[in-house]
Design an enzyme around this catalytic site. Structure first.
Site, PDB file in Angstrom:
ATOM      1  N   TRP A   1       9.876  -2.355   1.195  1.00 44.27           N
ATOM      2  CA  TRP A   1       9.545  -3.397   0.228  1.00 44.27           C
ATOM      3  C   TRP A   1      10.632  -3.418  -0.836  1.00 44.27           C
ATOM      4  CZ3 TRP A   1       8.618  -2.956  -5.107  1.00 44.27           C
ATOM      5  CH2 TRP A   1       8.397  -4.198  -5.728  1.00 44.27           C
TER       6      TRP A   1
ATOM      7  N   GLU B   1       7.571  -5.551   4.193  1.00 44.69           N
ATOM      8  CA  GLU B   1       6.465  -6.031   3.348  1.00 44.69           C
ATOM      9  C   GLU B   1       6.887  -7.226   2.494  1.00 44.69           C
ATOM     10  OE1 GLU B   1       4.986  -3.050   0.656  1.00 44.69           O
ATOM     11  OE2 GLU B   1       3.354  -4.318  -0.089  1.00 44.69           O
TER      12      GLU B   1
ATOM     13  N   LYS C   1       5.984 -10.607  -0.221  1.00 47.87           N
ATOM     14  CA  LYS C   1       5.270 -10.805  -1.478  1.00 47.87           C
ATOM     15  C   LYS C   1       5.457 -12.247  -1.921  1.00 47.87           C
ATOM     16  CE  LYS C   1       4.748  -8.342  -5.832  1.00 47.87           C
ATOM     17  NZ  LYS C   1       4.986  -7.079  -6.514  1.00 47.87           N
TER      18      LYS C   1
ATOM     19  N   ASP D   1      -0.006  -6.892   2.255  1.00 45.45           N
ATOM     20  CA  ASP D   1      -0.605  -6.277   1.065  1.00 45.45           C
ATOM     21  C   ASP D   1      -1.623  -7.267   0.505  1.00 45.45           C
ATOM     22  OD1 ASP D   1      -0.961  -5.753  -1.817  1.00 45.45           O
ATOM     23  OD2 ASP D   1       0.593  -4.233  -1.576  1.00 45.45           O
TER      24      ASP D   1
ATOM     25  N   HIS E   1      -0.593  -9.589  -2.368  1.00 48.09           N
ATOM     26  CA  HIS E   1       0.697 -10.272  -2.315  1.00 48.09           C
ATOM     27  C   HIS E   1       0.627 -11.738  -1.921  1.00 48.09           C
ATOM     28  CE1 HIS E   1       3.460  -6.496  -2.224  1.00 48.09           C
ATOM     29  NE2 HIS E   1       2.563  -6.480  -3.202  1.00 48.09           N
TER      30      HIS E   1
ATOM     31  N   HIS F   1      -1.640  -2.859   3.361  1.00 49.99           N
ATOM     32  CA  HIS F   1      -1.742  -2.243   2.045  1.00 49.99           C
ATOM     33  C   HIS F   1      -3.053  -2.755   1.458  1.00 49.99           C
ATOM     34  CE1 HIS F   1       2.626  -0.840   1.016  1.00 49.99           C
ATOM     35  NE2 HIS F   1       2.042  -0.143   1.981  1.00 49.99           N
TER      36      HIS F   1
ATOM     37  N   ASP G   1      -1.339  -9.433  -8.840  1.00 52.48           N
ATOM     38  CA  ASP G   1      -1.170  -8.249  -7.982  1.00 52.48           C
ATOM     39  C   ASP G   1      -1.375  -6.991  -8.818  1.00 52.48           C
ATOM     40  OD1 ASP G   1      -0.437  -6.615  -5.848  1.00 52.48           O
ATOM     41  OD2 ASP G   1       1.696  -6.761  -6.303  1.00 52.48           O
TER      42      ASP G   1
ATOM     43  N   ASP H   1      -3.268  -4.272  -8.434  1.00 51.84           N
ATOM     44  CA  ASP H   1      -3.430  -2.968  -7.786  1.00 51.84           C
ATOM     45  C   ASP H   1      -4.561  -2.124  -8.375  1.00 51.84           C
ATOM     46  OD1 ASP H   1      -1.283  -2.883  -5.674  1.00 51.84           O
ATOM     47  OD2 ASP H   1      -0.046  -3.362  -7.407  1.00 51.84           O
TER      48      ASP H   1
ATOM     49  N   ASP I   1      -2.737   0.780  -1.287  1.00 49.21           N
ATOM     50  CA  ASP I   1      -1.688   0.559  -2.277  1.00 49.21           C
ATOM     51  C   ASP I   1      -2.308   0.079  -3.583  1.00 49.21           C
ATOM     52  OD1 ASP I   1       0.638   0.241  -3.630  1.00 49.21           O
ATOM     53  OD2 ASP I   1       1.343  -1.516  -2.533  1.00 49.21           O
TER      54      ASP I   1
HETATM   55  C1  RNT Z   1       4.832  -3.808  -4.561  1.00 46.94           C
HETATM   56  C2  RNT Z   1       4.429  -3.403  -3.181  1.00 46.94           C
HETATM   57  C3  RNT Z   1       4.804  -2.011  -2.773  1.00 46.94           C
HETATM   58  C4  RNT Z   1       4.557  -0.974  -3.862  1.00 46.94           C
HETATM   59  C5  RNT Z   1       4.701   0.458  -3.408  1.00 46.94           C
HETATM   60  C6  RNT Z   1       4.770   1.403  -4.550  1.00 46.94           C
HETATM   61  O1  RNT Z   1       4.318  -5.021  -4.937  1.00 46.94           O
HETATM   62  O2  RNT Z   1       3.073  -3.617  -2.996  1.00 46.94           O
HETATM   63  O3  RNT Z   1       4.140  -1.682  -1.597  1.00 46.94           O
HETATM   64  O4  RNT Z   1       3.293  -1.133  -4.437  1.00 46.94           O
HETATM   65  O5  RNT Z   1       5.770   0.565  -2.562  1.00 46.94           O
HETATM   66 ZN    ZN Z   2       2.212  -2.907  -1.163  1.00 49.51          ZN
END
Ligand code: RNT
Ligand code: ZN
Length: 422
Positions: free
Chosen positions: A189, A230, A232, A263, A266, A290, A298, A300, A330
């Site tokens: 990523w 990955e 986004k 993710d 994302h 993720h 985003d 998390d 994640d």
């Molecule tokens: C960032 C991505 C990525 C990170 C990690 C720490 O938006 O989701 O996966 O969160 O690599």
């Molecule tokens: Zn991620």
């Protein structure tokens, strides 16, 4: 050994009977659940800081908020914290590392100089616990990523630096995979993108594609390494443009048969990654998830047992896609006990999988027969079947505390260990 009340078993027997009346074999679900490994993100344990001696602040458009006591300050602390979490989560799981988490000691090791040696202790540790490890190059929180570009940077010397880093990450991941006899997923990523509207959206994408080609040039066996990319939609500071968009990586992964990482945070808030799973897996060999919880952006947050998580689990189970999917977590929350954050999020992910494994076949049969009323009935009815009693049984079989009872161990660790960290 944990003492389990006799009621866990009695309740389970009743639940098993109840499920049998709707044609569900709880024993089979329990056996299947025990085979699913979740890849637990090491970076929840230290707020995505890493252990480099020349550490910079977190950048790349991701952010951690909160100041709960006890973030891990070096690899030994992180391993100890993870060990406690793993002990309190039922089943056998994996740990997901980032390149910035090596055992560097006081040595200044730049990203283009990471070596297998720096991850030997992680590997020995994982072997002693009988778990697998996954890996990620760290293409953020570094002076050479401050411009907002890494693998797509206009300057070829900056690109080379990050290509080198990713090449080394792949070698380390493949070595780990081989050592542990369990393929390591290496997920790329990058934060590349722009805050405001760019005049040229194409050239950085051409450069990213070329950088990836160079990174993937060295071949490894699928028994050692699984490559993943990955995408986004946007990040903090990359609101107008992200080079590695979903379309970009989906095309790249389909063309080169790489795994794609979806993710949950994302995409546009009304988009569900659950719906993407069956499409993406028609064209790429494997999937990395993720699992996360975006709140308005985003953000998390810790994974809940909520509808979006449940929808993902249903897709994997209903379509028999578990064997092609690597389920990773994640999220990073520094406002609560970080070990509890791991345990709650991982247990919730497992619970959603169990609920999916316990779904009566009648849901699908009703749909196949064209009776959409009956499909709705079964979908709603199955929500109130006694899955939690089967979950308790799973915890008992796996010899971890049932219900909330793991909290005592974490509280004790907080006062005996975490509270002495500053
Ligand atoms: C960032 C991505 C990525 C990170 C990690 C720490 O938006 O989701 O996966 O969160 O690599
Ligand atoms: Zn991620």
């Amino acid at each position: 050994m944990t003492e389990y009340p006799a009621s866990v078993d009695q309740a389970y027997r009743l639940a098993r009977e109840r499920y049998a009346t709707v044609g569900v074999d709880t024993e089979q679900a329990l056996e299947k659940l025990a085979t699913i490994s979740i890849s637990i993100q090491c970076w929840q344990g230290d707020d995505v800081r890493g252990f480099e001696s020349n550490q910079t602040t977190l950048s790349g458009g991701i952010a951690v908020t909160g100041s709960h006591q006890g973030a891990a300050r070096h690899p030994d602390e992180l391993r100890a914290d993870l060990e406690l979490a793993l002990k309190l989560i039922p089943g056998s799981h994996r740990v997901n590392l980032h390149a910035m988490y090596g055992d560097f000691g006081r040595e200044k090791v730049d990203r283009d100089a990471i070596e297998i040696e720096h991850f030997r202790r992680w590997c020995d540790w994982a072997r002693s616990l009988g778990i697998g490890l996954d890996f990620n190059p760290t293409c953020f929180s570094h002076p050479l990523s401050q411009s907002g570009f890494t693998l797509s940077h206009p300057d070829s010397s900056v690109r080379s630096f990050w290509i080198d880093h990713c090449v080394r990450s792949r070698r380390i991941a493949a070595w780990i995979g081989k050592q542990l006899a369990s393929p390591s997923v290496n997920n790329i990523w990058i934060p590349d993108g722009a805050k405001d509207f760019p005049a040229d959206r194409l050239t950085p994408r051409i450069r990213l594609s070329e950088s990836l080609d160079q990174i993937f040039n060295e071949s490894f066996t699928p028994a050692e390494l699984i490559d993943s990319v990955e995408s986004k939609l946007f990040g903090l500071g990359s609101e107008a443009y992200v080079v590695g968009s979903h379309e970009f990586y989906l095309g790249y992964a389909a063309k080169h048969q790489k795994s794609i990482c979806l993710d949950a945070g994302h995409f546009h808030p009304t988009e569900s990654i659950a719906d993407k799973i069956s499409s993406v897996l028609m064209f790429v060999p494997q999937l990395l998830l993720h699992v996360s919880r975006p709140m308005r952006w985003d953000s998390d947050h810790v994974v809940l047992l909520d509808d979006p998580t449940q929808a993902i689990a249903f897709e994997l189970v209903r379509n028999n896609l578990l064997h092609r999917t690597h389920i990773g977590l994640d999220y990073f929350d520094a406002s609560i006990n970080r070990i509890a954050a791991w345990i709650i999020g991982t247990r919730n992910t497992l619970k959603s999988l169990l609920i999916a494994l316990l779904e009566p076949a009648s849901v699908r049969l009703a749909e196949e027969s064209g009776d959409l009323t009956e499909r709705l009935l079964w979908m709603e009815e199955s929500k109130s079947l006694p899955w939690s009693l089967v979950w308790d049984k799973f915890c008992e079989i796996q010899d971890v505390p049932i219900g909330h009872l793991w909290w005592g161990d974490v509280k004790e660790y907080e006062s005996n260990v975490l509270s002495f960290r500053n």
